[in-house]
Design an enzyme around this catalytic site. Structure first.
Site, mmCIF file in Angstrom:
data_model
loop_
_atom_site.group_PDB
_atom_site.id
_atom_site.type_symbol
_atom_site.label_atom_id
_atom_site.label_comp_id
_atom_site.label_asym_id
_atom_site.label_seq_id
_atom_site.Cartn_x
_atom_site.Cartn_y
_atom_site.Cartn_z
ATOM 1 N N SER A 1 40.016 27.432 -5.329
ATOM 2 C CA SER A 1 40.979 27.814 -4.291
ATOM 3 C C SER A 1 41.336 26.611 -3.460
ATOM 4 O O SER A 1 42.276 26.664 -2.678
ATOM 5 C CB SER A 1 40.397 28.808 -3.304
ATOM 6 O OG SER A 1 39.454 29.620 -3.848
ATOM 7 N N HIS B 1 44.982 29.502 -10.848
ATOM 8 C CA HIS B 1 44.426 30.112 -9.642
ATOM 9 C C HIS B 1 44.876 31.567 -9.493
ATOM 10 O O HIS B 1 46.057 31.841 -9.309
ATOM 11 C CB HIS B 1 44.853 29.283 -8.415
ATOM 12 C CG HIS B 1 44.251 29.760 -7.150
ATOM 13 N ND1 HIS B 1 44.918 29.772 -5.954
ATOM 14 C CD2 HIS B 1 43.018 30.266 -6.895
ATOM 15 C CE1 HIS B 1 44.125 30.267 -5.024
ATOM 16 N NE2 HIS B 1 42.970 30.578 -5.563
ATOM 17 N N GLU C 1 48.786 30.796 -9.630
ATOM 18 C CA GLU C 1 49.285 29.454 -9.337
ATOM 19 C C GLU C 1 48.813 28.529 -10.457
ATOM 20 O O GLU C 1 47.611 28.465 -10.742
ATOM 21 C CB GLU C 1 48.744 28.940 -8.007
ATOM 22 C CG GLU C 1 49.416 29.562 -6.802
ATOM 23 C CD GLU C 1 48.813 29.106 -5.480
ATOM 24 O OE1 GLU C 1 49.568 28.845 -4.541
ATOM 25 O OE2 GLU C 1 47.565 29.041 -5.375
ATOM 26 N N ASN D 1 47.263 29.461 -0.387
ATOM 27 C CA ASN D 1 46.162 29.292 0.566
ATOM 28 C C ASN D 1 46.532 28.376 1.721
ATOM 29 O O ASN D 1 46.004 28.515 2.828
ATOM 30 C CB ASN D 1 44.916 28.761 -0.143
ATOM 31 C CG ASN D 1 44.168 29.874 -0.859
ATOM 32 O OD1 ASN D 1 44.428 31.042 -0.624
ATOM 33 N ND2 ASN D 1 43.259 29.510 -1.733
HETATM 34 N N1 CAA Z 1 39.368 45.641 -8.566
HETATM 35 C C1 CAA Z 1 40.235 46.265 -9.365
HETATM 36 N N2 CAA Z 1 41.237 47.057 -8.915
HETATM 37 C C2 CAA Z 1 41.320 47.232 -7.586
HETATM 38 C C3 CAA Z 1 40.445 46.622 -6.683
HETATM 39 C C4 CAA Z 1 39.428 45.799 -7.223
HETATM 40 N N3 CAA Z 1 38.560 45.164 -6.428
HETATM 41 N N4 CAA Z 1 40.803 46.975 -5.429
HETATM 42 C C5 CAA Z 1 41.864 47.779 -5.544
HETATM 43 N N5 CAA Z 1 42.179 47.930 -6.838
HETATM 44 C C6 CAA Z 1 43.315 48.660 -7.383
HETATM 45 C C7 CAA Z 1 43.146 50.137 -7.277
HETATM 46 O O1 CAA Z 1 42.510 50.676 -8.401
HETATM 47 C C8 CAA Z 1 44.576 50.594 -7.151
HETATM 48 O O2 CAA Z 1 45.186 50.607 -8.424
HETATM 49 P P1 CAA Z 1 46.202 51.779 -8.807
HETATM 50 O O3 CAA Z 1 47.355 51.674 -7.847
HETATM 51 O O4 CAA Z 1 46.575 51.425 -10.231
HETATM 52 O O5 CAA Z 1 45.427 53.032 -8.664
HETATM 53 C C9 CAA Z 1 45.276 49.478 -6.389
HETATM 54 O O6 CAA Z 1 44.451 48.343 -6.552
HETATM 55 C C10 CAA Z 1 45.418 49.828 -4.949
HETATM 56 O O7 CAA Z 1 44.106 50.093 -4.462
HETATM 57 P P2 CAA Z 1 43.753 51.108 -3.321
HETATM 58 O O8 CAA Z 1 44.797 52.192 -3.254
HETATM 59 O O9 CAA Z 1 42.334 51.500 -3.417
HETATM 60 O O10 CAA Z 1 43.768 50.223 -2.067
HETATM 61 P P3 CAA Z 1 44.950 49.611 -1.295
HETATM 62 O O11 CAA Z 1 46.250 50.298 -1.465
HETATM 63 O O12 CAA Z 1 44.379 49.459 0.058
HETATM 64 O O13 CAA Z 1 45.135 48.174 -1.960
HETATM 65 C C11 CAA Z 1 44.650 45.899 -2.229
HETATM 66 C C12 CAA Z 1 44.089 47.288 -2.071
HETATM 67 C C13 CAA Z 1 45.404 45.782 -3.527
HETATM 68 C C14 CAA Z 1 43.489 44.946 -2.209
HETATM 69 C C15 CAA Z 1 45.673 45.636 -1.049
HETATM 70 O O14 CAA Z 1 45.069 45.936 0.170
HETATM 71 C C16 CAA Z 1 46.163 44.206 -0.986
HETATM 72 O O15 CAA Z 1 47.094 43.834 -1.678
HETATM 73 N N6 CAA Z 1 45.526 43.389 -0.099
HETATM 74 C C17 CAA Z 1 45.850 41.982 0.024
HETATM 75 C C18 CAA Z 1 44.930 41.202 -0.852
HETATM 76 C C19 CAA Z 1 45.194 39.733 -0.784
HETATM 77 O O16 CAA Z 1 45.838 39.196 0.087
HETATM 78 N N7 CAA Z 1 44.642 39.009 -1.761
HETATM 79 C C20 CAA Z 1 44.748 37.561 -1.828
HETATM 80 C C21 CAA Z 1 43.618 36.933 -1.102
HETATM 81 S S1 CAA Z 1 43.704 35.176 -1.158
HETATM 82 C C22 CAA Z 1 42.953 34.780 -2.597
HETATM 83 O O17 CAA Z 1 42.410 35.571 -3.286
HETATM 84 C C23 CAA Z 1 43.036 33.364 -2.977
HETATM 85 C C24 CAA Z 1 41.924 32.525 -2.578
HETATM 86 O O18 CAA Z 1 41.718 31.552 -3.279
HETATM 87 C C25 CAA Z 1 41.156 32.705 -1.362
#
Ligand code: CAA
Length: 502
Positions: free
Chosen positions: A121, A142, A154, A192
């Protein structure tokens, strides 16, 4: 000819590595998952079981599909099993020494045509590549957490990456159902670099006492429509990873806003890393917040409103409808509201200047309506607790979520949002990424409803520029000063930064 990848190794099966292995297996690719020892391998298997099990429970996968997906993943503790892989992706902890050791090992084990990719990251892909005899075949790939869900990859190339390799990896990302953006090897890449600046800024606001954890999270989730508030997201990413990314960003930018907030260091040192340890800013054991009754508004009959125009008129109508007597004054003459039980000043700027002009400054709070669902309630140093509580209750009665905060420039939402938008303009101005990639990165990498440049166009360049000026005037933080490109577009009367960027 474009290279295809039929057997892929994933080294490190923590949350990210297991997610990446699942993504490949779902796309029909054979996966070899490698962990350091049996215990770690069991944890990796657990991640895979839970994630695919959840999809079955939700009816997204049949048991047969699940078995087929899991059947494509071979788990091993021996790196030597990667000898025939076409591509190996590393997802081990963000420690350069470990990564360089692993890549030197992979370079020895894997066939010469194999591509070695890192999911880092924050660390330099160039420095990782330099630990191998094939730096041209090393690249960044990424993914975003949760990898099975987030649609972005990415693709990070270095100055020595072989021609065409970034395109092949981008094509592979598409085959996985992801959208690739390509970026050069700079700290934080595209997403990031923008995201962690914002998250760290949220930590700084928390530490300054401007607003509390839940208020800041609600402000960004409900006010801006982000999928998660900053503290929930920090817990998801992991506070150790977040700390590391900020540290690397700071080393490159020397921008004080990237210096990891002390609260991150403290939580990480205490072993509170977020979801992966069950406790970070939030704790798994924490119950839902206790519901508070509309206690304080009960003693209010007259509400003074300082403001004009449709927003004031709508507030009067809503308060009338809820059984309160609303009286209105404009900034120039506050007499009509002087004796109201509570007074709210509709404002997106600090209101303490108004407080010193009325006989009961303890009865005044600022009110900033954000979108349709949120209202920031700003207390000056003179606002009484009773007033703040009453205005909070009124906001709830009006069907909005109150965000309690201090009387500072741009309060919570705009302070966080505008600084992030300014960073996006800075990135565009530097030529590091295109407007399209910046917007796609944030929409698909973080699930934002719109990219930063789309948001900037929607809010209005001048509004954001003026907000940044106010932020800069208050905090004197150099990176809050509007980026010259933004200032110039406003001066030149250009209405859309995306149109300008083509
Ligand atoms: N693993 C697999 N699938 C998952 C999951 C996980 N850990 N968490 C959620 N899901 C899936 C669910 O099964 C669901 O799928 P369906 O629509 O097909 O049923 C979908 O994601 C939505 O899940 P939920 O309804 O339970 O939860 P939600 O609507 O609150 O969404 C989320 C959860 C997708 C995480 C959403 O909150 C989101 O997009 N959050 C932002 C996450 C983000 O910003 N990520 C990037 C972080 S930065 C990074 O990762 C880079 C780095 O290097 C630091």
């Amino acid at each position: 000819m474009a290279q295809t990848f039929e057997t892929v190794g994933v080294v490190g099966l923590g949350t990210m590595g297991a997610g990446i292995a699942e993504v490949f297996a779902r796309a029909g690719v054979q996966v070899i998952g490698v962990e350091a020892d049996d215990a770690a391998l069991d944890r990796g298997r657990g991640h895979l079981d839970r994630s695919t099990g959840r999809a079955v429970t939700k009816g997204k996968l049949t048991e047969d599909d699940r078995s087929e997906i899991l059947g494509r993943i071979t788990l091993t503790t021996s790196r030597e099993d990667l000898a025939d892989a076409d591509l190996v992706i590393e997802a081990i902890p963000e420690i350069m020494e470990f990564k360089r050791g692993l890549f030197a090992d992979l370079d020895r084990i894997c066939k010469p045509s194999a591509v070695l990719a890192t999911n880092t990251s924050s660390l330099s892909v160039t420095a990782i590549a330099a630990s191998t005899s094939r730096p041209g075949r090393v690249i960044g790939m990424h993914f975003f957490n949760p990898a099975p869900v987030m649609k972005l990859v990415e693709v990070v190339h270095t100055v020595v990456t072989d021609d065409g390799l970034a395109d092949d990896i981008a094509a592979l990302a598409r085959r996985l159902g992801k959208t690739p953006i390509t970026a050069g090897d700079r700290a934080g890449f595209v997403v990031n670099r923008l995201l962690l600046g914002y998250l760290n800024h949220a930590c700084a606001l928390l530490e300054s006492g401007l607003a509390g954890r839940d208020d800041i999270d609600a402000a960004m989730k409900l006010g801006v429509g982000l999928p998660m508030g900053p503290f929930t997201l920090l817990d998801l990413i992991g506070l150790d990873t977040s700390y590391e990314v900020c540290e690397v960003l700071f080393r490159e930018t020397r921008d004080r806003r990237h210096a990891p907030a002390p609260v991150l260091r403290e939580l990480v040192t205490a072993g509170l890393l977020g979801r992966k340890t069950g406790r970070g800013f939030y704790s798994d054991a924490e119950g839902a917040p206790a519901a508070e009754g509309d206690r304080r508004a009960a003693s209010v009959s007259t509400v003074g409103i300082v403001g004009a125009g449709p927003e004031a008129a709508a507030l009067v109508a809503a308060l009338d409808g809820a059984g309160f007597k609303a009286v209105v004054a404009e900034n120039s003459d506050l007499a009509p509201v002087a004796d109201a039980d509570v007074i709210v000043a509709l404002s997106d700027r600090p209101i303490v200047e108004l407080a010193v002009r009325i006989p009961h400054p303890d009865r005044l709070a600022g009110l900033h309506l954000v979108g349709d669902d949120v209202a920031e309630v700003a207390s000056t140093v003179l606002t009484s607790e009773e007033t703040a509580g009453a205005v909070r209750d009124l906001v709830k009665i009006l069907g909005r979520t109150p965000v309690m905060c201090g009387d500072r420039a741009e309060f919570v939402v705009n302070a966080l949002l505008y600084a992030y938008l300014n960073d996006a303009v800075r990135m565009l101005e530097s030529g590091y990424a295109s407007a399209g990639d910046i917007d796609t990165g944030m929409r698909l990498g973080c699930g934002y409803p719109a990219g930063p440049l789309e948001m900037l166009d929607a809010i209005g360049l001048e509004t954001v520029r003026d907000g940044l000026r106010a932020l800069y005037a208050e905090y004197r933080e150099p990176s809050f000063a509007p980026v010259p490109l933004l200032d110039q577009l406003v001066t030149a009367g250009v209405p859309s930064i995306r149109e300008y960027a083509g």
